[in-house]
Design an enzyme around this catalytic site. Structure first.
Site, PDB file in Angstrom:
ATOM      1  N   HIS A  15      22.022  75.201  23.031  1.00  0.00           N
ATOM      2  CA  HIS A  15      22.459  75.003  21.630  1.00  0.00           C
ATOM      3  C   HIS A  15      23.430  76.103  21.195  1.00  0.00           C
ATOM      4  O   HIS A  15      23.519  76.428  20.014  1.00  0.00           O
ATOM      5  CB  HIS A  15      21.273  74.966  20.661  1.00  0.00           C
ATOM      6  CG  HIS A  15      20.156  74.081  21.110  1.00  0.00           C
ATOM      7  ND1 HIS A  15      20.094  72.737  20.809  1.00  0.00           N
ATOM      8  CD2 HIS A  15      19.056  74.343  21.879  1.00  0.00           C
ATOM      9  CE1 HIS A  15      18.996  72.214  21.356  1.00  0.00           C
ATOM     10  NE2 HIS A  15      18.365  73.166  22.024  1.00  0.00           N
ATOM     11  N   SER A  64      51.370  84.005  20.043  1.00  0.00           N
ATOM     12  CA  SER A  64      51.669  83.231  18.842  1.00  0.00           C
ATOM     13  C   SER A  64      53.051  83.625  18.359  1.00  0.00           C
ATOM     14  O   SER A  64      53.435  84.794  18.434  1.00  0.00           O
ATOM     15  CB  SER A  64      50.632  83.534  17.767  1.00  0.00           C
ATOM     16  OG  SER A  64      51.143  83.231  16.489  1.00  0.00           O
ATOM     17  N   LYS A 121      47.892  87.756  18.791  1.00  0.00           N
ATOM     18  CA  LYS A 121      47.203  86.643  19.456  1.00  0.00           C
ATOM     19  C   LYS A 121      47.428  86.590  20.966  1.00  0.00           C
ATOM     20  O   LYS A 121      48.502  86.891  21.458  1.00  0.00           O
ATOM     21  CB  LYS A 121      47.654  85.302  18.859  1.00  0.00           C
ATOM     22  CG  LYS A 121      47.206  85.067  17.446  1.00  0.00           C
ATOM     23  CD  LYS A 121      45.681  85.062  17.280  1.00  0.00           C
ATOM     24  CE  LYS A 121      45.044  83.817  17.835  1.00  0.00           C
ATOM     25  NZ  LYS A 121      45.370  82.630  17.059  1.00  0.00           N
ATOM     26  N   GLU A 171      42.658  75.074  26.823  1.00  0.00           N
ATOM     27  CA  GLU A 171      42.759  74.036  25.789  1.00  0.00           C
ATOM     28  C   GLU A 171      43.509  72.818  26.315  1.00  0.00           C
ATOM     29  O   GLU A 171      43.161  71.673  26.014  1.00  0.00           O
ATOM     30  CB  GLU A 171      43.452  74.606  24.553  1.00  0.00           C
ATOM     31  CG  GLU A 171      42.616  75.666  23.864  1.00  0.00           C
ATOM     32  CD  GLU A 171      43.409  76.443  22.831  1.00  0.00           C
ATOM     33  OE1 GLU A 171      43.133  76.280  21.647  1.00  0.00           O
ATOM     34  OE2 GLU A 171      44.323  77.197  23.216  1.00  0.00           O
TER      35      GLU A 171
END
Ligand code: ARG
Length: 452
Positions: free
Chosen positions: A153, A274, A280, A287
């Site tokens: 979880h 970024s 970043k 992804e």
């Protein structure tokens, strides 16, 4: 190719709508292999002379070279790879070329080519899959003793090691390998000789053709052979499930490289920045892998939907099988490559893993197990430890610093011996459990080397 029956040329729009050469050109070498085997059987059947066979073979090899080198001009007038090659051959060698299509249809031809193509693709993908497994094994070995929390979880559960965690993905990929290997057996059957749907009155030696092409057997029903795309659906399912596995790995890494977890550092070469936020460093490869899994699922849905309403045998709808197939193969090929590279170069942050593993609550279950070993039923032990945890939370005293004897007399001072990660891992020796010895033995097993 069918001008005898028609008095008007195919409309331009129909040509554009129906062409498959823009994507099925990549079947060219398999198409040529199939044609050569077919021609050899024609010699045996007395339809071609040895000389005609040589002309065909040489002509086809020449065309193959030109295509490989990018000199061949494809035309949508000839619709697909089969007709492009046949037309070019006949243009070059004349009469012998015009004999090649005897006892053959594009229907059995395309099924043959696609099966040969899939067979090669499976072999290539299996090699790449093995490469990813090796990269995971290398890292599992490097971090075999690095303890980190295992989660359920997405809440901290029990201690495991990075090695054990990464080996979970080696297992998934092993199942993928076995699925692909199984699928390969069903792919490796020759439909050539099934003709348009009902074989031919000219009987070529199907077994000999199959043997030349490395097929293990021949199909046994011409109608099924022509319309069967099960092997594509099956492969697209296998590819989709590989996608699911890579996507889950990606998700773990995305979490691990966030500041909140900080368990892993991906190489600068495998992350992106970024354009706006200078700080970043984004896990785009992960992804993209997660995102591209959607394409793999879409391709599976596409083939299943294409075949569901088709009467036997060949229907042009079946031409829609190839783009999803090629797309999934291409997607997985690069996904395997880039993920292998990224996994090989990632660094686990051992301090962050150690800090997260210091949470004594990871050993709450071990504490309950300790009570069980003192003769207390597990349910009662669970409740007692639950009480201890509640007290720890209320008093902000970590579980391992709490005077457990105050919670219940069932706890003796020896109970605190469970608060050692080393002991906790050492105790987990059952098959499949994460003791370091087990993890090392698993790594050795996967590598096929005897464990120490
Ligand atoms: N390009 C076609 C395909 O991919 C080849 C078979 C065409 N057969 C036919 N009867 N029109 O399915």
């Amino acid at each position: 190719m069918w001008k005898g029956r028609f008095s008007k040329a195919t409309a331009d729009l129909v040509q554009q709508y129906g062409e498959s050469i823009s994507y099925d050109w990549r079947l060219f070498s398999h198409d040529i292999l199939g044609s050569i085997a077919h021609a050899r059987a024609q010699v045996k059947a007395g339809i071609l002379t040895e000389d005609e066979f040589s002309q065909i073979e040489n002509g086809l090899r020449e065309i193959e070279n030109e295509i490989s080198e990018g000199h061949f001009e494809f035309s949508i007038e000839h619709e697909d790879i089969h007709m492009n090659i046949e037309a070019a051959l006949t243009e070059r060698i004349g009469a012998a070329g015009a004999k090649l299509h005897t006892a053959r249809s594009r229907n059995d031809q395309v099924a043959t080519d696609t099966r040969l193509y899939c067979r090669d693709a499976i072999d290539d993908l299996l090699t790449l899959l093995g490469g990813l497994q090796n990269a995971l094994l290398d890292q599992a070995s490097r971090y075999a003793e690095t303890v980190l929390p295992g989660y359920t979880h997405l809440q901290r559960g029990q201690p495991v090691t990075v090695g054990h965690h990464l080996l979970a993905y080696v297992e998934m990929l092993a199942r993928d390998r076995s699925r692909l290997t199984e699928a390969r057996r069903r792919v490796n059957v020759s439909p050539l000789g099934s003709g348009a749907l009902a074989g031919s009155t000219i009987n070529l030696d199907r077994e000999a053709i199959a043997a030349e092409l490395g097929f293990e057997s021949v199909t046994t029903n011409s109608m099924d052979a022509i319309s069967d795309r099960d092997y594509i659906a099956e492969l697209l399912f296998d590819f989709a499930l590989i996608g699911a596995h890579l996507s889950r790995l990606s998700e773990d890494l995305i979490l691990w490289c966030s500041s909140e977890f900080g368990f892993v550092t991906l190489s600068d070469a495998h992350t992106t920045g970024s354009s706006l936020m200078p700080q970043k460093k984004n896990p785009d490869v992960c992804e993209l892998t997660r995102g591209k899994t959607g394409r793999l699922y879409g391709n599976l849905t596409s083939i299943l939907t294409s075949v569901k309403g088709l009467p036997l045998t060949y229907n042009r709808d079946l031409q829609e099988d190839k783009e999803p197939l090629f797309d999934s193969i291409d997607t997985l090929t690069i996904a395997f490559k880039v993920n292998t590279e990224m996994i090989s170069e990632m660094e686990i942050n051992e301090e962050a893993c150690a800090a997260a593993s210091q949470d004594p609550l990871l050993l709450a279950t071990d504490l309950a197990d300790w009570l069980v070993k003192q003769g207390i039923p597990f349910r009662a032990a669970h409740e007692l430890v639950g009480k201890a945890v509640a007290r720890s939370v209320q008093s902000s005293v970590p579980l391992n610093k709490l005077d457990l004897t105050e919670v219940d007399p069932a706890f003796t001072p020896e109970a605190s011996s469970v608060f050692s990660l080393k002991t906790a891992l050492e105790a987990r020796t059952n098959p499949g459990a994460p003791s370091i010895k087990n993890v090392r033995a698993q790594i050795a097993r996967w590598r096929g080397t005897p464990s120490e």
